[in-house]
Write an enzyme that holds these catalytic residues in place. Structure first.
Site, PDB file in Angstrom:
ATOM      1  N   SER A 102       0.810  -1.207   0.000  1.00  0.00           N
ATOM      2  CA  SER A 102       0.000   0.000   0.000  1.00  0.00           C
ATOM      3  C   SER A 102       0.849   1.266   0.000  1.00  0.00           C
ATOM      4  CB  SER A 102      -0.953  -0.042   1.204  1.00  0.00           C
ATOM      5  OG  SER A 102      -1.915   0.974   1.136  1.00  0.00           O
ATOM      6  N   ASP A 245      -2.467   6.281  -3.542  1.00  0.00           N
ATOM      7  CA  ASP A 245      -1.302   5.685  -2.887  1.00  0.00           C
ATOM      8  C   ASP A 245      -0.771   4.552  -3.758  1.00  0.00           C
ATOM      9  OD1 ASP A 245      -3.372   3.901  -2.418  1.00  0.00           O
ATOM     10  OD2 ASP A 245      -2.703   3.362  -0.420  1.00  0.00           O
ATOM     11  N   ASP A 247      -1.035   1.367  -4.022  1.00  0.00           N
ATOM     12  CA  ASP A 247      -1.912   0.357  -4.631  1.00  0.00           C
ATOM     13  C   ASP A 247      -3.258   0.932  -5.026  1.00  0.00           C
ATOM     14  OD1 ASP A 247      -2.908   0.616  -2.029  1.00  0.00           O
ATOM     15  OD2 ASP A 247      -3.447  -1.500  -1.869  1.00  0.00           O
ATOM     16  N   ASP A 249      -5.825   2.290  -3.528  1.00  0.00           N
ATOM     17  CA  ASP A 249      -7.097   2.121  -2.814  1.00  0.00           C
ATOM     18  C   ASP A 249      -7.367   3.308  -1.887  1.00  0.00           C
ATOM     19  OD1 ASP A 249      -5.277   1.645  -0.785  1.00  0.00           O
ATOM     20  OD2 ASP A 249      -6.172  -0.256  -0.140  1.00  0.00           O
TER      21      ASP A 249
END
EC number: 5.4.2.10
Length: 450
Positions: A102, A245, A247, A249
């Site tokens: 992440s 960010d 990833d 999400d």
């Protein structure tokens, strides 16, 4: 029963240090592949990743694990976490895997698992997979016969599928023609799909954080470092900036003045827009204990409610599903829109925000500033592993005194971090000086007991 490997968002750690090693990734593939092979059909797992250097290593190890127990593998290459969840469901896969840490630095990595419905796994499922991981070396996981070993292949159109899906969530009666948008992809998983989706909807796109090299993910860019985005928005004369960010999400927005707009303001914007059009389910939204009290008061003034959960998007989603809400998220920018997906999706949330700006025909600074947040202060107190400072009578007394002082005028939230030996002390209220004094007193009590 405490989980051994899984945290609040999958398995995560420093690459090449247990548990984030190639050997562990292979065991995860073997264990999860065994757990999800139910029924008499040919089983399939879909694997996506972000742009970290270690993604290649972990992807290869997972493929080895899954195919060794007879599961076929489909690899998408760099893709956002929500895209993996969506594709797992749409491709009828038995399991989805996202390789990402992440918003963490590039040296970290992680493994997130999604069930065939696109939702993250339950605690019970993770515990069963953990037991299979530990049993992988003792024969608890059966290898497939030679003629039943799984096959692996890459698909070339995963990006196009996700772009089409994301665009489908944008209102069909609106366009982004003439709107200059800066998009910061954090040198992460959305570095290709996010600019493409915005351009196809008509926006004039200025893209930053789109030159990943394996080591620069989240490095001075993205939702956790919005300064570059703010500067670029102002310098380019853009109407708005969106930051994802690593990833993708998570979403943070910057208005035309360069001011950062956090997840609380974004959720308020989306929820009130939905409510105005009769699209808001549940009569409010779901957020965590960290969301500002100003959000709660703003919603209440409009007859809308706020359900609070523990910190973590999985707990927000659990409450949304249990109570029938379609909007929820975190102050940090995880925004879950249940009408469109099964997990937080930064790009889809950004498109809803852009739709509200276009509908209003007003500057982003006016549209997105929904309430004045109350003064809020968060401090961390580190302690020795094994110590339990929150159990000390002196700390309990300090907390009780602080809560009594804030009653009716603010909130106090004390919690232990789930990933490091840190106590987080947060207070908010109408009086900034009072909030600061209370946080300092409680922190000092925790330090003395640590």
């Amino acid at each position: 029963m405490a989980r051994k490997y899984f945290g609040t968002d999958g398995i995560r750690g420093l690459t090449n240090i247990t548990p984030m090693t190639a050997a562990m990734a292979m065991k995860v593939g073997m264990a999860a592949g065994t757990y999800f092979q139910r029924g008499d059909h040919r089983h399939r797992v879909l694997i996506g990743k972000d742009t970290r250097l270690s993604g290649y290593m972990l992807e290869s190890a997972l493929v080895a694990g899954f195919t060794s127990v007879g599961m076929d593998v489909v690899m998408t290459g760099p893709m956002p976490t929500p895209a993996v969840a969506m594709l797992t469901q749409s491709m009828r896969a038995d399991l989805g895997v996202m390789i990402s840490a992440s918003h963490n630095p590039f040296a970290d990595n992680g493994i997130k698992l999604f069930g065939p419905d696109g939702y993250k796994l339950s605690d019970e499922a993770e515990l069963e997979i953990e037991s299979l991981i530990d049993g992988a070396e003792s024969g608890a996981v059966a290898l497939a016969p030679s003629h039943q070993i799984g096959r692996a292949r890459r698909i070339d159109d995963a990006q196009g599928r996700y772009i089409h899906f994301a665009k489908s969530t944008f209102p069909s009666d609106l366009r982004l023609d003439g709107l200059k948008v800066v998009v910061d992809c954090a040198n992460g998983a959305a570095y290709q799909v996010a600019p493409a989706a915005l351009w196809e909807l008509g926006a004039e796109v200025v893209a930053i954080g789109v030159t990943p090299n394996g080591r620069n993910i989240n490095d001075g860019v993205g939702s956790t470092a919005p300064q570059t985005l703010s500067e670029t928005v102002v310098a380019s004369g853009a109407a708005i900036g969106i930051a994802l960010d690593g990833d993708a999400d998570r979403l943070i927005v910057v208005d035309e003045t360069g001011a950062v707009v956090d997840g609380d303001q974004l959720m308020a914007t989306i929820a009130t827009g939905y409510a105005r059009r009769g699209e808001l389910a549940g009569g409010g939204l779901v957020a965590t204990i960290m969301s500002n009290l100003g959000l709660e008061r703003h919603l209440a003034a409009q007859g809308l409610g706020l359900v609070r959960t523990g910190v973590g998007d999985r707990y927000v989603l659990e409450a949304m599903r249990a109570r029938g809400y379609n909007v929820g998220g975190e102050q940090s920018g995880h925004i879950i829109l249940a009408d469109y997906g099964t997990t937080g999706d930064g790009l889809v949330a950004a498109l809803q925000i852009l739709a509200e700006v276009q509908r209003a025909g007003a500057p982003a600074s006016e549209v997105l500033h929904r309430f004045d947040p109350l003064p809020q202060l968060l401090k961390n107190v580190r302690f020795e592993r094994g110590a339990k400072p929150l159990d000390a009578a002196s700390v309990k007394a300090a907390i009780a005194e602080a809560e009594a002082e804030l009653e009716g005028r603010g909130r106090l939230v004390i919690r232990a971090s789930g990933t490091e030996p840190v106590i987080r002390v947060m207070a908010e209220g109408d009086d900034r000086a009072q909030v600061e004094a209370i946080v300092d007193r409680v922190c000092e009590a925790v330090r003395a007991a640590a």
